[in-house]
Structure formats: C-alpha cells, structure tokens
Design a protein around this motif. Sequence first.
Motif, PDB file in Angstrom:
ATOM      1  N   ILE A 207       0.839  -1.204   0.000  1.00 25.00           N
ATOM      2  CA  ILE A 207       0.000   0.000   0.000  1.00 25.00           C
ATOM      3  C   ILE A 207       0.868   1.246   0.000  1.00 25.00           C
ATOM      4  O   ILE A 207       0.586   2.230  -0.712  1.00 25.00           O
ATOM      5  N   ASP A 208       1.944   1.243   0.791  1.00 25.66           N
ATOM      6  CA  ASP A 208       2.863   2.391   0.810  1.00 25.66           C
ATOM      7  C   ASP A 208       3.516   2.598  -0.557  1.00 25.66           C
ATOM      8  O   ASP A 208       3.661   3.740  -1.020  1.00 25.66           O
ATOM      9  N   VAL A 209       3.905   1.502  -1.203  1.00 27.15           N
ATOM     10  CA  VAL A 209       4.579   1.617  -2.500  1.00 27.15           C
ATOM     11  C   VAL A 209       3.603   2.082  -3.579  1.00 27.15           C
ATOM     12  O   VAL A 209       3.950   2.910  -4.430  1.00 27.15           O
ATOM     13  N   ILE A 210       2.396   1.556  -3.542  1.00 25.27           N
ATOM     14  CA  ILE A 210       1.400   1.911  -4.559  1.00 25.27           C
ATOM     15  C   ILE A 210       1.126   3.411  -4.557  1.00 25.27           C
ATOM     16  O   ILE A 210       0.819   4.008  -5.596  1.00 25.27           O
ATOM     17  N   ARG A 211       1.262   4.063  -3.412  1.00 29.46           N
ATOM     18  CA  ARG A 211       0.980   5.497  -3.300  1.00 29.46           C
ATOM     19  C   ARG A 211       2.157   6.379  -3.714  1.00 29.46           C
ATOM     20  O   ARG A 211       2.052   7.604  -3.670  1.00 29.46           O
ATOM     21  N   GLN A 212       3.276   5.766  -4.091  1.00 30.81           N
ATOM     22  CA  GLN A 212       4.447   6.546  -4.474  1.00 30.81           C
ATOM     23  C   GLN A 212       4.227   7.241  -5.825  1.00 30.81           C
ATOM     24  O   GLN A 212       3.421   6.804  -6.656  1.00 30.81           O
ATOM     25  N   ASP A 213       5.000   8.305  -6.062  1.00 31.35           N
ATOM     26  CA  ASP A 213       4.842   9.090  -7.287  1.00 31.35           C
ATOM     27  C   ASP A 213       5.153   8.284  -8.537  1.00 31.35           C
ATOM     28  O   ASP A 213       4.473   8.426  -9.561  1.00 31.35           O
ATOM     29  N   TYR A 214       6.179   7.421  -8.471  1.00 27.76           N
ATOM     30  CA  TYR A 214       6.551   6.695  -9.686  1.00 27.76           C
ATOM     31  C   TYR A 214       5.471   5.697 -10.106  1.00 27.76           C
ATOM     32  O   TYR A 214       5.345   5.364 -11.287  1.00 27.76           O
ATOM     33  N   MET A 215       4.661   5.234  -9.124  1.00 25.80           N
ATOM     34  CA  MET A 215       3.557   4.343  -9.470  1.00 25.80           C
ATOM     35  C   MET A 215       2.454   5.120 -10.191  1.00 25.80           C
ATOM     36  O   MET A 215       1.883   4.633 -11.184  1.00 25.80           O
ATOM     37  N   ARG A 216       2.174   6.347  -9.737  1.00 23.56           N
ATOM     38  CA  ARG A 216       1.183   7.180 -10.431  1.00 23.56           C
ATOM     39  C   ARG A 216       1.669   7.537 -11.834  1.00 23.56           C
ATOM     40  O   ARG A 216       0.896   7.563 -12.789  1.00 23.56           O
ATOM     41  N   THR A 217       2.973   7.768 -11.942  1.00 26.55           N
ATOM     42  CA  THR A 217       3.534   8.057 -13.267  1.00 26.55           C
ATOM     43  C   THR A 217       3.385   6.857 -14.187  1.00 26.55           C
ATOM     44  O   THR A 217       3.054   6.999 -15.375  1.00 26.55           O
ATOM     45  N   GLY A 218       3.631   5.665 -13.677  1.00 24.11           N
ATOM     46  CA  GLY A 218       3.480   4.460 -14.483  1.00 24.11           C
ATOM     47  C   GLY A 218       2.054   4.264 -14.951  1.00 24.11           C
ATOM     48  O   GLY A 218       1.818   3.905 -16.115  1.00 24.11           O
TER      49      GLY A 218
END
Length: 316
Positions: A207-218
Amino acid sequence: MLRRLLQAIPLLILTSILMFLLIHAIPGGPDAIYDNPNLDAAGRAALRASFGLNDPLPIQYFKWASNMLHGNFGNSLYTGQPVSSVLAQRFPATVELFLSAFILSLLLTAILGTLSAAYQGKAVDYTITTLAYFGISMPIFLLGLVMQNVFASSLNWLPPSGTATLGYTFSPFNALLDHLMHLLMPMVVLAVTFTAGWSRYLRTSMIDVIRQDYMRTGRAKGVPPARLLLRHALRNAVIPLITIVAIDFGAIAGGAAITESVFAWPGMGQLFIDSLNRRDYPVLLTALLLSAIFVIIFNLLADVLYSVMDPRIRYS
C-alpha cells in the motif's frame, strides 16, 4: 559478506556458551544420566568420569567446543550412536518439510499480500484479512489436529501421519505420490501459520509503494496494472518482508518441531523434543547449535537479498 561472517563468529561463540550453561541449568542437568537406582556409587563415579562431568564447567565447555570443531559431536545417551549419525538420519526429512513449507508460504504471501493491497477496502481485502487473522490466532498444533480430523479421519482423503504407507509395495511413481500425500498436510499447516502474518506485512508495504509518485507516473503512462504491481511495486514492497522472514526463522524452526510431532514426521524437530524428554544432552546441544548457525546464515542471506532487490542499498 566476509565482514558479516566475521561478525557472526563471536556471536556464535557467545550463543554456544549460553546454550551450554542452559543445559546445565536444567533441573538435574547432565547429572541425570547417572541417576539410575540400579547403579552403585562406583558405577556412578565411573559414568561421571567417562562423560567428563567431574571437570569444572569451563573445562567441560572447552572440551566440548574443541570436539565440535574437530567434527566430534559425541554420542547419543539414548542410542549410543554418534550424534552426527543421528542427525544425518533426521536432517533430510526436516529440510524437505521446511523448504516445501517455506516456498509455499512465500508464494501464498506474494499472492495474498498483493491482492489485498490492490483491492484495499473491498471484499477481496476483507476476505484475505479475515483468513489472515484466523491463521495468526490458530496454534500450529491445533490446526494440525483439526486437519487430521477433517482430511484424514472424516474424509479419508489424506494419510494422518508418517512419511509413507506401511505394509504396501509401490512402484517408484506411486511411492513418490504416496510420500507427497503424507507431506501435504504438515507442509500446509506450517506454511499457513507464517503466511498469515507475512501477508499482513506485505499488504502494508505494498500500500505504501502503490501510493508513491513513480507508481502514479506508471499508471499515467499506460503501464498494464499487472506489470506495474508485479514488476515495480512488489519488488520494492518485499524488502521489509525479507527482514521479517529472516527474523522469523527461529519461529519457523519451532513451528516445524511442533508440526513434526503432530504428524509423526521423522525430522529434527521431533528428534529435539524426543531428546529433551530423554535428556539426551549431546543431541540437544548439537541441534541447538545447528539452529543458531542457520539463523545466522538466514540473516546473512537477508543482507544479500537487500542489495539484490534494491541496488541502491550498500553496506559500510
């Protein structure tokens, strides 16, 4: 890795000293080996001398440690066999159960933790969370007994205990299939117990990783969700889990001992409990020392896996 190994040497020495002292602190201690009403005073004295129990405790430790370094683990007080032979007979069964349960647990953890994080707050997440809490709260021995009652006694789908069906001659393929049927229940019991907790850690980390900026960019670039979760999110989310798995190695070994006792699996865990009941101290000490060595090895592997999963991690 070399630096970590060098750091492990004093830790292992300290651990061996504490284990040796704990064995002697047990009520009766090694002196219980000559507590036989059929022995006269001369027989007891001869037995004490043969096991070196007349020496001061530090001398006993140095003699024991010296023999261990030369590959002499002593003889079992119960069977009279060399301890190395006793352990060699039991070790393969424990490795088989441990590795199969460990691999199954990691696979289930990756699947359930990822699904629970991907569907956070939905029915899938609540269902996995409920099952996880059930697994965390269920003692290993009770889960094993329940599975024996359901799948062996009531449904008669699986054999209740042991490693093979006695009294039958099987072809090689059927013998392997029979062995796997015996392995299935203890493997699942041991795997489920640790999957329950590990999946919770992975869910939180995911959940912490999914909220990271690079995930939104992907996601914005149109990367397929499955690829984004498995290739990018899971690899970073699994790093904290590596620590938990390494720390839990001792608990896994303890769980394996209980599981082996419930299912009469002839491994190191059952040998440890039998040796404790029989006060077979040479076997106990060697088994404890092997457990400590494997805990140290697992923590070393955890350090290596950190840098494999995240090349940015370096150790000074």
